[in-house]
Design an enzyme around this catalytic site. Structure first.
Site, short mmCIF file in Angstrom:
data_model
loop_
_atom_site.label_atom_id
_atom_site.label_comp_id
_atom_site.label_asym_id
_atom_site.label_seq_id
_atom_site.Cartn_x
_atom_site.Cartn_y
_atom_site.Cartn_z
N LYS A 89 0.85 -1.19 0.00
CA LYS A 89 0.00 0.00 0.00
C LYS A 89 0.89 1.24 0.00
O LYS A 89 1.89 1.30 0.72
CB LYS A 89 -0.90 0.01 1.23
CG LYS A 89 -1.81 -1.21 1.35
CD LYS A 89 -2.88 -1.20 0.29
CE LYS A 89 -3.88 -2.33 0.52
NZ LYS A 89 -4.99 -2.31 -0.46
N LYS A 109 -13.69 -6.69 -7.54
CA LYS A 109 -13.87 -7.17 -6.18
C LYS A 109 -15.34 -7.47 -6.01
O LYS A 109 -16.19 -6.60 -6.24
CB LYS A 109 -13.41 -6.13 -5.16
CG LYS A 109 -11.91 -5.91 -5.12
CD LYS A 109 -11.52 -4.84 -4.12
CE LYS A 109 -10.02 -4.64 -4.09
NZ LYS A 109 -9.64 -3.47 -3.23
#
Length: 356
Positions: free
Chosen positions: A164, A268
């Protein structure tokens, strides 16, 4: 008797503590706070579904998911699981903003239906692959921790590591240098979770290049609605750019295709639901946009469903389905067999996951 008629629906919170906070550019989670849906058919078959809301991403939380699913119970009783597409359409018309709740219902319907058909879910979706390989995500942590984690993950067999970024350019670069030091042979993917402006994202990639780091993928570098900003990043780098939070629906996928702002779309299931995800994949393929699959903070149930989805359709260039929980703390068992970094699909009917 109609074998797939729904006779009972139960809804319950699914709370599991995380060993370490899950930190991204726009927030942190200390616990999995999901919802479990169980659908029982007249033939005695049970189907399981999971809602995994992540408020900074989709605006939903456990309370809203519980409320939505509770209100759906009277509608579902007496319906047929075999009518899952029509039921999905009706639910979307009413609860268009509650994607994780709808996903849980679709998951439970398809689990129960494919169990009734006695076939695995991935075979129902095409059975393109029997094994898929996932990366592993290193969160926003100190460089020394990132280096140690990268080294451990490489030793476990992971070939691709994702980290991230998007909170601090300097910290992001230092973390990436540490990951490269700890796992020099691993591919590296970046996920900014909307953390940069277009100019910051381009500068960030330039800094990485000067440090001899070339990512395999740069995911959601800018805010989700800034398609032109994402296109600017894409046009100023040879690193593939993926749209994640930008795409929740098939209409969003069409917008990406029309603007040419991304090389890949990250599907997703918790953003779109299962049926909408099929449409997104079809649009991406027709527009020559690559496919990636990712996850929120799902248990084994939600993750396994995504594994079935990717393996069933096939052709996903990036798989980001690393487990979040120690198997001992999982409330579920079975499902696709996981031997890092590979998922092996089995012949168990449905999703194949059972409650412990």
């Amino acid at each position: 008797m109609d074998a797939t008629k729904i006779t009972h629906v139960s809804i319950e919170p699914l709370n599991i503590p995380l060993e370490a906070p899950f930190t991204i550019a726009i927030g942190a989670k200390h616990n999995i706070e999901n919802v479990l849906v169980t659908i029982q058919l007249e033939n005695g078959v049970q189907g399981y579904g999971e809602a995994a809301p992540l408020e900074p991403i989709n605006g939903e939380n456990q309370a809203t998911a519980l409320a939505t699913l509770t209100s759906c119970k009277p509608f579902l009783i007496g319906q047929k699981a075999s009518d899952y597409r029509q039921l999905s359409k009706q639910l979307k018309n009413v609860f268009w903003a509650q994607a994780t709740a709808r996903c849980a219902i679709e998951m439970a319907l398809l689990d129960a239906y494919t169990k009734t058909l006695e076939i695995p879910l991935f075979q129902f979706w095409g059975g393109a692959e029997h094994q898929i390989e996932t990366d592993y995500t290193i969160d926003i942590v100190a460089p020394i921790t990132a280096r140690e984690n990268a080294q451990k993950l490489a030793q476990q067999g992971y070939k691709t590591l994702k980290t991230k970024v998007g909170k601090s350019l300097k910290d992001d670069v230092n973390r990436l240098l540490a990951i490269k030091e700890g796992a020099p042979d691993c591919r590296i993917m970046l996920d900014a979770n909307q953390g940069y402006t277009p100019s910051e994202a381009i500068h960030f990639l330039e800094v990485l290049e000067k440090n001899d780091i070339r990512p395999e993928l740069f995911e959601q570098p800018v805010v989700k609605h800034d398609l032109q900003g994402m296109k600017l990043v894409k046009e100023n780098t040879s690193v593939p750019v993926a749209a994640d939070e930008t795409v929740f629906t098939s209409a969003d996928a069409l917008a990406v295709a029309r603007t040419g702002c991304a090389d890949l779309i990250n599907i997703k299931l918790m953003k779109s639901g299962l049926i909408e995800a099929l449409d997104i994949a079809a649009i991406a393929r027709s527009a020559n946009i690559g496919l990636m699959i990712g996850c929120m903070l799902e248990s084994k149930l939600g993750l396994s469903t995504s594994v079935h989805f990717a393996a069933g359709l096939g052709g996903f260039q990036f798989i980001d389905l690393d487990p979040h929980l120690d198997p001992e703390k999982e409330p579920f068992k079975d499902g696709p067999a996981f031997n890092a970094p590979n998922y092996q699909l089995t012949n168990d009917a449905g999703i194949g996951v059972r409650k412990k």
